[in-house]
Scaffold this active site. Structure first.
Site, PDB file in Angstrom:
ATOM      1  N   HIS A   1      -4.508 -58.523 -36.919  1.00 36.01           N
ATOM      2  CA  HIS A   1      -4.351 -57.965 -38.331  1.00 36.01           C
ATOM      3  C   HIS A   1      -4.661 -59.539 -39.292  1.00 36.01           C
ATOM      4  O   HIS A   1      -4.313 -60.693 -38.872  1.00 36.01           O
ATOM      5  CB  HIS A   1      -2.893 -57.503 -38.296  1.00 36.01           C
ATOM      6  CG  HIS A   1      -2.368 -57.016 -39.717  1.00 36.01           C
ATOM      7  ND1 HIS A   1      -2.018 -57.671 -40.620  1.00 36.01           N
ATOM      8  CD2 HIS A   1      -2.473 -55.812 -39.977  1.00 36.01           C
ATOM      9  CE1 HIS A   1      -1.670 -57.014 -41.705  1.00 36.01           C
ATOM     10  NE2 HIS A   1      -1.703 -55.668 -41.310  1.00 36.01           N
TER      11      HIS A   1
ATOM     12  N   ASP B   1       2.122 -60.851 -31.745  1.00 34.69           N
ATOM     13  CA  ASP B   1       2.446 -60.028 -32.792  1.00 34.69           C
ATOM     14  C   ASP B   1       2.966 -58.736 -32.308  1.00 34.69           C
ATOM     15  O   ASP B   1       1.858 -58.025 -31.784  1.00 34.69           O
ATOM     16  CB  ASP B   1       1.135 -59.795 -33.475  1.00 34.69           C
ATOM     17  CG  ASP B   1       1.237 -58.905 -34.646  1.00 34.69           C
ATOM     18  OD1 ASP B   1       2.283 -58.237 -34.828  1.00 34.69           O
ATOM     19  OD2 ASP B   1       0.109 -58.805 -35.579  1.00 34.69           O
TER      20      ASP B   1
ATOM     21  N   GLN C   1       3.136 -53.460 -33.783  1.00 39.00           N
ATOM     22  CA  GLN C   1       2.938 -52.218 -33.120  1.00 39.00           C
ATOM     23  C   GLN C   1       3.734 -51.910 -31.910  1.00 39.00           C
ATOM     24  O   GLN C   1       3.712 -50.860 -31.504  1.00 39.00           O
ATOM     25  CB  GLN C   1       1.426 -51.909 -33.006  1.00 39.00           C
ATOM     26  CG  GLN C   1       0.580 -52.315 -34.378  1.00 39.00           C
ATOM     27  CD  GLN C   1       1.122 -51.057 -35.599  1.00 39.00           C
ATOM     28  OE1 GLN C   1       1.557 -50.072 -34.976  1.00 39.00           O
ATOM     29  NE2 GLN C   1       1.005 -51.129 -36.751  1.00 39.00           N
TER      30      GLN C   1
ATOM     31  N   LYS D   1       8.482 -50.587 -39.088  1.00 42.48           N
ATOM     32  CA  LYS D   1       7.860 -49.843 -38.221  1.00 42.48           C
ATOM     33  C   LYS D   1       8.534 -49.130 -36.849  1.00 42.48           C
ATOM     34  O   LYS D   1       8.056 -48.175 -36.241  1.00 42.48           O
ATOM     35  CB  LYS D   1       6.781 -50.571 -37.538  1.00 42.48           C
ATOM     36  CG  LYS D   1       5.773 -51.032 -38.736  1.00 42.48           C
ATOM     37  CD  LYS D   1       4.509 -51.909 -38.109  1.00 42.48           C
ATOM     38  CE  LYS D   1       3.727 -52.660 -39.128  1.00 42.48           C
ATOM     39  NZ  LYS D   1       2.991 -51.597 -40.000  1.00 42.48           N
TER      40      LYS D   1
ATOM     41  N   CYS E   1      -6.385 -53.867 -42.799  1.00 43.33           N
ATOM     42  CA  CYS E   1      -6.198 -55.483 -42.780  1.00 43.33           C
ATOM     43  C   CYS E   1      -6.616 -55.964 -41.336  1.00 43.33           C
ATOM     44  O   CYS E   1      -6.039 -57.027 -40.923  1.00 43.33           O
ATOM     45  CB  CYS E   1      -4.704 -55.768 -42.832  1.00 43.33           C
ATOM     46  SG  CYS E   1      -3.829 -55.378 -44.590  1.00 43.33           S
TER      47      CYS E   1
END
Length: 419
Positions: free
Chosen positions: A136, A213, A216, A239, A377
């Protein structure tokens, strides 16, 4: 992400009662263009359960006070609720101690915090930061800025035609010059699940630190930062069915203790004089000013909700639904999936022959179906696959086969409309 054996995942999916879950999310029960909402934009943000809405309302209604410095009852209650949320986050992430968990503005803020504290203190000319093609923008731009500031160099590992990381290329680009590896756990654009524990072991073998990261991965099946072995892990509350504007950054205690503060202000100090300042221990050192108190409390409620529903059961439900979606979308004329068809983190990313993704998204919206269209993104990744944008349907704990069927039916209407 720690997966259960396949038989256990299938059993959990069968036992999972998605109807009960959906009843907890009032936002799903609405009409869009006179049609029931079909919400498939969960990789962008998830809907909120009533427990989260109630926790936020309670915080602002009954415990509306600043934290940490007050001695009156409202302040004490607000402080207790925020720190209880930090403990919920510790359990959710599998951290060893609550002081290893920082509240941030989200994944982006967490990555930038590491870049501007650990990064500026530890990187110099000739050092390298290794990322991947599937990152991202929030896991690209902060490192580009850090390289400009320090003279370090950004190195990028390739992905294959299916959208999986080429571990051979990743390993080849690791070297003693690699000081930091920053890698996405699950790709927001493709759903690719990276073998993070293996990546961490490879990186640490050359002395590099690793940031994951987890924007998700955190909502999709549970996280155990100690099992992964990573040095930092960043994720976003919105999220994980929590509020916007709040997130988490896990950092190993010994690293946080050595890192300088990012922002100066109240509540991150021990003493202040005009001659100099001494700083508080983590996590306070990195949480200057009045925090997003209700956001932290709402996030804590969201994490407790997910843990109560069972991260492994949620993951099994989503994996089974993704497999169903691959088959259902495979029957839509002119549709081409982009990204892994198996071992996917709940993303169906695709293009339609002769139809711009934005046009498809508009038609689907008029059918009450919410998807994301664009480059997500991840412009370098879109370039890798030779497309300017994709249509992305992303699954959540409340997604159903009916959602997938409506998506497939809506896409057939798109194809007919633009034929």
């Amino acid at each position: 992400m720690i997966e259960a054996p396949r038989d256990d995942r299938e059993a959990a999916a069968l036992a999972y009662d998605v109807a009960l879950v959906r009843a907890d999310f009032p936002g799903l029960n609405q009409q869009i263009h006179d049609k029931p909402l079909c919400y498939l934009d969960n990789a962008a943000t998830a809907q909120k359960p009533q427990a989260v809405l109630d926790a936020i309302a309670h915080a602002y209604t009954w415990d509306c006070a600043n934290v940490h410095r007050g001695v009156h009852v409202l302040s004490v209650r607000a402080t207790q609720a925020q720190e209880a949320a930090r403990e919920s986050a510790r359990r959710f992430l599998g951290a060893g101690h609550a002081d290893e968990v920082l509240f941030t503005g989200g994944t982006t803020a967490g990555i930038n915090l590491v870049a501007q504290t650990w990064g500026r203190a530890n990187l110099g000319a000739g050092d390298e930061i290794l990322i991947t093609w599937m990152e991202h923008h929030s896991n690209i731009v902060p490192w580009q800025l850090l390289c400009q500031q320090t003279g370090a160099r950004l190195v990028v590992a390739e992905v294959d035609d299916e959208g999986r990381l080429r571990l051979d290329d990743f390993e080849r680009k690791l070297s003693p010059r690699t000081k930091l590896v920053s890698v996405v756990h699950i790709s927001n654009a493709l759903g690719t699940i990276n073998p993070v524990a293996e990546i961490v072991a490879m990186a640490q073998a050359v002395g590099a630190r690793v940031l994951v990261d987890g924007a998700q991965s955190a909502p999709h099946g549970g996280v155990d930062v100690r099992a992964l072995g990573c040095d930092f892990f960043a994720c976003s509350g919105h999220k994980i069915y929590g509020p916007t504007g709040i997130g988490l950054l896990y950092g190993k205690a010994e690293l946080l203790a050595e890192m300088p503060p990012w922002m100066g202000g109240g509540d991150m100090i021990e003493t202040v004089s005009f001659e100099g300042t001494t700083f508080a221990r983590p996590p306070a050192r990195f949480e200057a000013g009045t925090p997003h108190i209700a956001g932290a409390i709402g996030l804590g409620a969201a994490l407790e909700y997910v843990m109560a529903r069972g991260p492994q059961a949620i993951a099994a439900h989503e994996r089974a639904l993704h497999a169903y979606g691959v088959d259902a979308l495979g029957e839509v004329p002119g549709l081409r999936l982009i990204g892994p068809r198996t071992d996917n983190g709940g993303v169906l990313s695709f293009v339609l022959d002769g139809v711009h993704p934005h046009d498809a998204g508009t038609v689907l919206d008029h059918e009450g179906i919410a998807v994301r269209v664009g480059h997500h993104c991840t412009q370098p990744l879109m370039k890798r696959f030779g497309v300017p944008a994709t249509i992305r349907a992303s699954l959540a704990m409340y997604s159903t086969r009916d959602d997938v069927d409506r998506l497939a039916q809506g896409l057939r209407k798109v194809v007919e409309f633009f034929a």
